[in-house]
Structure formats: structure tokens, C-alpha cells
Design a protein around this motif. Structure first.
Motif, PDB file in Angstrom:
ATOM      1  N   GLY A 124      -7.495   0.818   5.731  1.00  0.00           N
ATOM      2  CA  GLY A 124      -6.222   0.103   5.869  1.00  0.00           C
ATOM      3  C   GLY A 124      -6.282  -0.922   6.985  1.00  0.00           C
ATOM      4  N   GLU A 125      -6.911  -0.535   8.104  1.00  0.00           N
ATOM      5  CA  GLU A 125      -7.031  -1.472   9.238  1.00  0.00           C
ATOM      6  C   GLU A 125      -7.924  -2.655   8.850  1.00  0.00           C
ATOM      7  N   GLN A 126      -9.003  -2.348   8.106  1.00  0.00           N
ATOM      8  CA  GLN A 126      -9.939  -3.420   7.742  1.00  0.00           C
ATOM      9  C   GLN A 126      -9.331  -4.384   6.727  1.00  0.00           C
ATOM     10  N   LEU A 127      -8.627  -3.831   5.750  1.00  0.00           N
ATOM     11  CA  LEU A 127      -7.970  -4.702   4.772  1.00  0.00           C
ATOM     12  C   LEU A 127      -6.823  -5.475   5.430  1.00  0.00           C
ATOM     13  N   GLY A 128      -6.067  -4.755   6.265  1.00  0.00           N
ATOM     14  CA  GLY A 128      -4.913  -5.364   6.932  1.00  0.00           C
ATOM     15  C   GLY A 128      -5.310  -6.499   7.854  1.00  0.00           C
ATOM     16  N   GLU A 129      -6.503  -6.374   8.448  1.00  0.00           N
ATOM     17  CA  GLU A 129      -6.967  -7.406   9.375  1.00  0.00           C
ATOM     18  C   GLU A 129      -7.054  -8.775   8.687  1.00  0.00           C
ATOM     19  N   MET A 130      -7.423  -8.754   7.395  1.00  0.00           N
ATOM     20  CA  MET A 130      -7.503 -10.016   6.644  1.00  0.00           C
ATOM     21  C   MET A 130      -6.146 -10.729   6.690  1.00  0.00           C
ATOM     22  N   PHE A 131      -5.083  -9.959   6.500  1.00  0.00           N
ATOM     23  CA  PHE A 131      -3.737 -10.562   6.455  1.00  0.00           C
ATOM     24  C   PHE A 131      -3.231 -10.907   7.850  1.00  0.00           C
ATOM     25  N   ARG A 132      -3.628 -10.108   8.831  1.00  0.00           N
ATOM     26  CA  ARG A 132      -3.181 -10.406  10.205  1.00  0.00           C
ATOM     27  C   ARG A 132      -3.851 -11.688  10.704  1.00  0.00           C
ATOM     28  N   HIS A 134      -5.645 -14.071   8.897  1.00  0.00           N
ATOM     29  CA  HIS A 134      -5.528 -15.303   8.097  1.00  0.00           C
ATOM     30  C   HIS A 134      -4.107 -15.645   7.686  1.00  0.00           C
ATOM     31  N   ARG A 135      -3.216 -14.650   7.671  1.00  0.00           N
ATOM     32  CA  ARG A 135      -1.850 -14.927   7.214  1.00  0.00           C
ATOM     33  C   ARG A 135      -0.810 -14.691   8.312  1.00  0.00           C
ATOM     34  N   GLY A 136      -1.282 -14.272   9.488  1.00  0.00           N
ATOM     35  CA  GLY A 136      -0.389 -14.068  10.624  1.00  0.00           C
ATOM     36  C   GLY A 136       0.634 -12.954  10.424  1.00  0.00           C
ATOM     37  N   MET A 137       0.334 -11.980   9.592  1.00  0.00           N
ATOM     38  CA  MET A 137       1.293 -10.887   9.351  1.00  0.00           C
ATOM     39  C   MET A 137       1.273  -9.865  10.479  1.00  0.00           C
ATOM     40  N   GLY A 138       2.368  -9.156  10.619  1.00  0.00           N
ATOM     41  CA  GLY A 138       2.442  -8.055  11.573  1.00  0.00           C
ATOM     42  C   GLY A 138       1.723  -6.842  10.998  1.00  0.00           C
ATOM     43  N   ARG A 139       1.527  -5.815  11.864  1.00  0.00           N
ATOM     44  CA  ARG A 139       0.747  -4.634  11.485  1.00  0.00           C
ATOM     45  C   ARG A 139       1.316  -3.915  10.249  1.00  0.00           C
ATOM     46  N   LYS A 140       2.656  -3.752  10.250  1.00  0.00           N
ATOM     47  CA  LYS A 140       3.284  -2.981   9.185  1.00  0.00           C
ATOM     48  C   LYS A 140       3.175  -3.697   7.825  1.00  0.00           C
ATOM     49  N   GLU A 141       3.449  -4.981   7.880  1.00  0.00           N
ATOM     50  CA  GLU A 141       3.397  -5.793   6.657  1.00  0.00           C
ATOM     51  C   GLU A 141       1.961  -5.837   6.116  1.00  0.00           C
ATOM     52  N   ALA A 142       1.000  -5.971   7.053  1.00  0.00           N
ATOM     53  CA  ALA A 142      -0.410  -6.040   6.651  1.00  0.00           C
ATOM     54  C   ALA A 142      -0.832  -4.717   6.018  1.00  0.00           C
ATOM     55  N   ARG A 143      -0.356  -3.607   6.576  1.00  0.00           N
ATOM     56  CA  ARG A 143      -0.684  -2.290   6.013  1.00  0.00           C
ATOM     57  C   ARG A 143      -0.126  -2.164   4.593  1.00  0.00           C
ATOM     58  N   ALA A 144       1.104  -2.636   4.396  1.00  0.00           N
ATOM     59  CA  ALA A 144       1.717  -2.578   3.058  1.00  0.00           C
ATOM     60  C   ALA A 144       0.906  -3.414   2.064  1.00  0.00           C
ATOM     61  N   LYS A 145       0.425  -4.561   2.516  1.00  0.00           N
ATOM     62  CA  LYS A 145      -0.402  -5.409   1.641  1.00  0.00           C
ATOM     63  C   LYS A 145      -1.723  -4.700   1.312  1.00  0.00           C
ATOM     64  N   ALA A 146      -2.259  -3.977   2.315  1.00  0.00           N
ATOM     65  CA  ALA A 146      -3.516  -3.245   2.092  1.00  0.00           C
ATOM     66  C   ALA A 146      -3.329  -2.196   0.993  1.00  0.00           C
ATOM     67  N   VAL A 147      -2.206  -1.487   1.041  1.00  0.00           N
ATOM     68  CA  VAL A 147      -1.930  -0.461   0.018  1.00  0.00           C
ATOM     69  C   VAL A 147      -1.806  -1.125  -1.357  1.00  0.00           C
ATOM     70  N   GLU A 148      -1.083  -2.239  -1.370  1.00  0.00           N
ATOM     71  CA  GLU A 148      -0.890  -2.979  -2.630  1.00  0.00           C
ATOM     72  C   GLU A 148      -2.245  -3.382  -3.240  1.00  0.00           C
ATOM     73  N   LEU A 149      -3.127  -3.887  -2.380  1.00  0.00           N
ATOM     74  CA  LEU A 149      -4.457  -4.308  -2.847  1.00  0.00           C
ATOM     75  C   LEU A 149      -5.267  -3.125  -3.368  1.00  0.00           C
ATOM     76  N   MET A 150      -5.179  -2.010  -2.639  1.00  0.00           N
ATOM     77  CA  MET A 150      -5.932  -0.827  -3.070  1.00  0.00           C
ATOM     78  C   MET A 150      -5.419  -0.332  -4.416  1.00  0.00           C
ATOM     79  N   GLU A 151      -4.121  -0.447  -4.626  1.00  0.00           N
ATOM     80  CA  GLU A 151      -3.571  -0.066  -5.941  1.00  0.00           C
ATOM     81  C   GLU A 151      -4.084  -1.035  -7.006  1.00  0.00           C
ATOM     82  N   ARG A 152      -4.161  -2.314  -6.628  1.00  0.00           N
ATOM     83  CA  ARG A 152      -4.592  -3.336  -7.594  1.00  0.00           C
ATOM     84  C   ARG A 152      -6.030  -3.095  -8.068  1.00  0.00           C
ATOM     85  N   VAL A 153      -6.863  -2.571  -7.171  1.00  0.00           N
ATOM     86  CA  VAL A 153      -8.246  -2.269  -7.580  1.00  0.00           C
ATOM     87  C   VAL A 153      -8.378  -0.816  -8.049  1.00  0.00           C
ATOM     88  N   ARG A 154      -7.214  -0.222  -8.311  1.00  0.00           N
ATOM     89  CA  ARG A 154      -7.101   1.113  -8.905  1.00  0.00           C
ATOM     90  C   ARG A 154      -7.797   2.214  -8.101  1.00  0.00           C
TER      91      ARG A 154
END
Ligand code: SF4
Length: 343
Positions: A124-132, A134-154
Motif C-alpha cells: 500500500g505504501e509503495q503503490l500510494g507513493e506513486m500518487f503522493r 506524482h499526483r500530490g495526494m495525501g496519505r489517506k487518498e493515496a492509500r484508497a487509490k492503492a486499494v482501488e488499483l489492487m482491486e483492478r488487477v484482481r
């Protein structure tokens, strides 16, 4: 306005997404200069998959590293050529601009997910770092995006598994994490270097299917680097076969399977295990890939080629145009094609 590699108002492609032209890479070592890439040309459009095929040492990964700008330099140097990405020559960009393109527009997936992921950070930290980053997201938002991505790759139970570390994932699931990282910023181009080699056959197929599905969904260009012709049949549009740093055959995928126009491609095809040959000895191309410090004269494949003749030892074969979208660097491509030669 739409640039090269994008779509114009009519929906038609405006030019290649990536156009590699006459690329040369050498490694300057204490033993001498190893000519790893010797004049490679290839292109990929948006939504297209190019499979780059060859044994280890053929130059396929080094070409990809030069395209991505991650060549180990020194000892590796691009000595000639262009890497046009969306119309811009990446070789002319400074390191910072190059890094930006690599982060946002191009991504790479490597064979060994375990050594590519950071073992002391959870996924989660590694995926979230991409959003923090490159996209300037906060920790919580980046974590939510990480979960979304992990779901997307099933990845099952993504909300739980996002807290786990790389070693807690199976090989196939780790490769899905790598795909998620590559997809995070929705790049225009993904280069996957032997993405399924370390996986068993069933998981290999699942990971390849996932990559192909994401590629279609996001209309990305995909370069799939592999030594195994068996894995590309269902996913690639076209194939470039490399040997000793050169492209020796280039063709739409179905043409290659129907009738190879280069003896090396034929050897690779004959090496694929087939169900109807169960119990029989597997064919292997004789000999070893050449030492890049001393590439054989003439056709570099001649010491291993069952069709070699005297001219092959002296004359470097040019890339002969076999048909509109097909080329072979063999003096005897017509004989190799046999009955399939189109008059
Ligand atoms: Fe074989 Fe000669 Fe063709 Fe090279 S040029 S692949 S050695 S037949």
C-alpha cells in the motif's frame, strides 16, 4: 491538438507512439567494447502490442533500457539513433525531463517482482507513493487509490492485503502488484520485460490475460519482451526477433507462426514444447548465443544456422523486405519460407 501517438479528430492514429530508429548501444568493458544493440528500428502504436523476442544477450532488454532511459551508464552508452516518443526524441532530453516522462507516460514491469519491490514497505505504501509523488495526494487518498488499483488487477481482499509486505504475496500476486504500480499513472506505454518467466504456466496465462485486458482498456502501447514465442501468440500484434543486437525478422504475429522467414525464428518456433510431441526430445537451437565482444562475421547466426552457406560467413544480410509489413535479415529468406513464398 493531438500529437503523434495520439488520436486525431477522426479517431485515426496520428503516428507511432514510440518510434525507435537505428539505435546503437555499446558496453565499454575492460575486456573490450561489447556491441549490444546494432541498429535497431521498431515502432509501436497506441493500443498495439509488439513482442520483442530473442535469447538472453540478444539485445532486447538493453534496447528497452535505452528506451526507458535506465541504461546502466557507464558501462552502457547509446552511441547512435533516435527514440521518438510522441514525436519527441527522448535521447535529447535532460535527466530531469526524462525522469518525468518515465514516471508519468512510460512504465516498466520486470521479471523479478520480489527484487523490484521494496521489501521493508508494505505494498500500500509503495503503490500510494506513486500518487503522493506524482499526483500530490495525501496519505489517506493515496492509500484508497492503492486499494482501488489492487482491486483492478484482481488481487483478492485488497483492503486487507494493502497492508502486507511483498514477501507475503505469491509470485503471481506480486506480479499483479507490479502491474498495478506500472498502471498507477495510466501511462501511454508499458514495457514488460519477461513479466511471466518466473511463474508457472497457469499463472503465466492469467497475468498475460490481465496485461492484455488493461492494455485494451487504456489503449496503451505494450512492448512485451520475452525469450518464449509460446507466450505471445494470443496477445501480440507483431513480433520483432532479435539476434546479436539486430532485428533479424519483423512480422505480424500470425505470419511468423504460419511460416517464419528467418532460420533463427524457425529454431525458436521449433523449440516450443507441443502436446502432440509428448515424450519426444525437445528441439533446441544448437550452439550458444554469440559473445558480443566478438560477433561472428557476415550473418551473426551462421555458426548455428542449419541453412548457412559460404556467403553467410562473409556478407552481413540486410533486412530484406519480404512483404509490406514483413522483413527478414537472411540471404535465404525465400528458401526459409519454402512453399509459403508469396509471388
Ligand atoms: Fe542462416 Fe545464412 Fe540466413 Fe544467416 S543469412 S540465417 S546463416 S541462411
Amino acid at each position: 491538438m493531438t500529437g503523434p501517438g495520439g488520436r486525431d479528430g477522426t479517431g485515426a492514429a496520428a503516428g507511432p507512439l514510440l518510434d525507435v530508429r537505428d539505435l546503437h548501444v555499446e558496453f565499454r568493458t575492460r575486456e573490450g567494447v561489447a556491441k549490444a544493440v546494432n541498429g535497431v528500428d521498431y515502432s509501436v502504436d497506441a493500443g498495439e502490442t509488439l513482442a520483442v523476442l530473442g535469447e538472453s544477450g540478444s539485445g532486447k532488454s538493453v534496447t528497452a533500457q535505452a528506451v526507458m532511459g535506465i541504461l546502466d551508464s557507464p558501462p552502457g552508452f547509446v552511441t547512435q539513433g533516435e527514440v521518438l516518443f510522441q514525436g519527441r526524441d527522448l535521447l535529447k532530453l535532460g535527466p530531469e525531463e526524462r525522469r518525468k516522462v518515465r514516471g508519468a507516460k512510460m512504465a516498466m514491469i520486470f521479471q523479478d517482482a520480489l527484487s523490484s519491490l521494496n521489501p521493508v514497505l508494505n505494498v500500500g505504501e509503495q503503490l500510494g507513493e506513486m500518487f503522493r509523488v506524482h499526483r500530490g495526494m495525501g496519505r489517506k487518498e493515496a492509500r484508497a487509490k492503492a486499494v482501488e488499483l489492487m482491486e483492478r488487477v484482481r488481487i483478492p481482499a485488497a483492503a486487507e492485503r494493502v497492508k502486507q509486505y511483498p514477501h507475503q504475496f505469491s509470485g503471481g500476486m506480486r506480479q499483479r502488484v507490479m502491474i498495478a504500480m506500472a498502471m498507477a499513472l495510466e501511462p501511454d506505454l508499458i514495457i514488460a520485460d519477461e513479466p511471466t518467466t518466473a511463474l508457472d504456466v497457469t499463472v503465466q496465462a492469467q497475468v498475460m490475460d490481465l496485461l492484455a485486458e488493461l492494455q485494451r482498456e487504456f489503449n496503451m502501447g505494450l512492448i512485451l519482451i520475452t525469450h518464449d514465442l509460446g507466450v505471445v501468440a494470443d496477445v501480440a500484434d507483431k513480433i520483432a526477433v532479435m539476434y546479436a543486437g539486430r532485428i533479424v525478422e519483423r512480422a505480424p504475429v500470425h505470419d511468423i507462426y504460419r511460416a517464419p522467414a528467418h532460420p533463427y525464428t524457425k529454431g525458436l518456433l521449433d523449440s516450443i514444447p507441443r502436446v502432440d510431441q509428448k515424450g519426444q526430445e525437445l528441439y533446441a537451437i544448437k550452439g550458444l548465443p554469440p559473445n558480443l565482444l566478438h560477433i561472428p562475421s557476415g550473418c551473426a547466426f551462421h555458426p548455428r544456422c542449419p541453412m548457412a552457406q559460404a556467403v553467410c560467413r562473409t556478407d552481413v544480410p540486410p533486412l530484406y523486405q519480404v512483404s509490406r509489413d514483413r522483413a527478414s535479415a537472411c540471404h535465404f529468406w525465400k528458401e526459409t519460407l519454402g512453399e509459403s513464398v508469396d509471388d
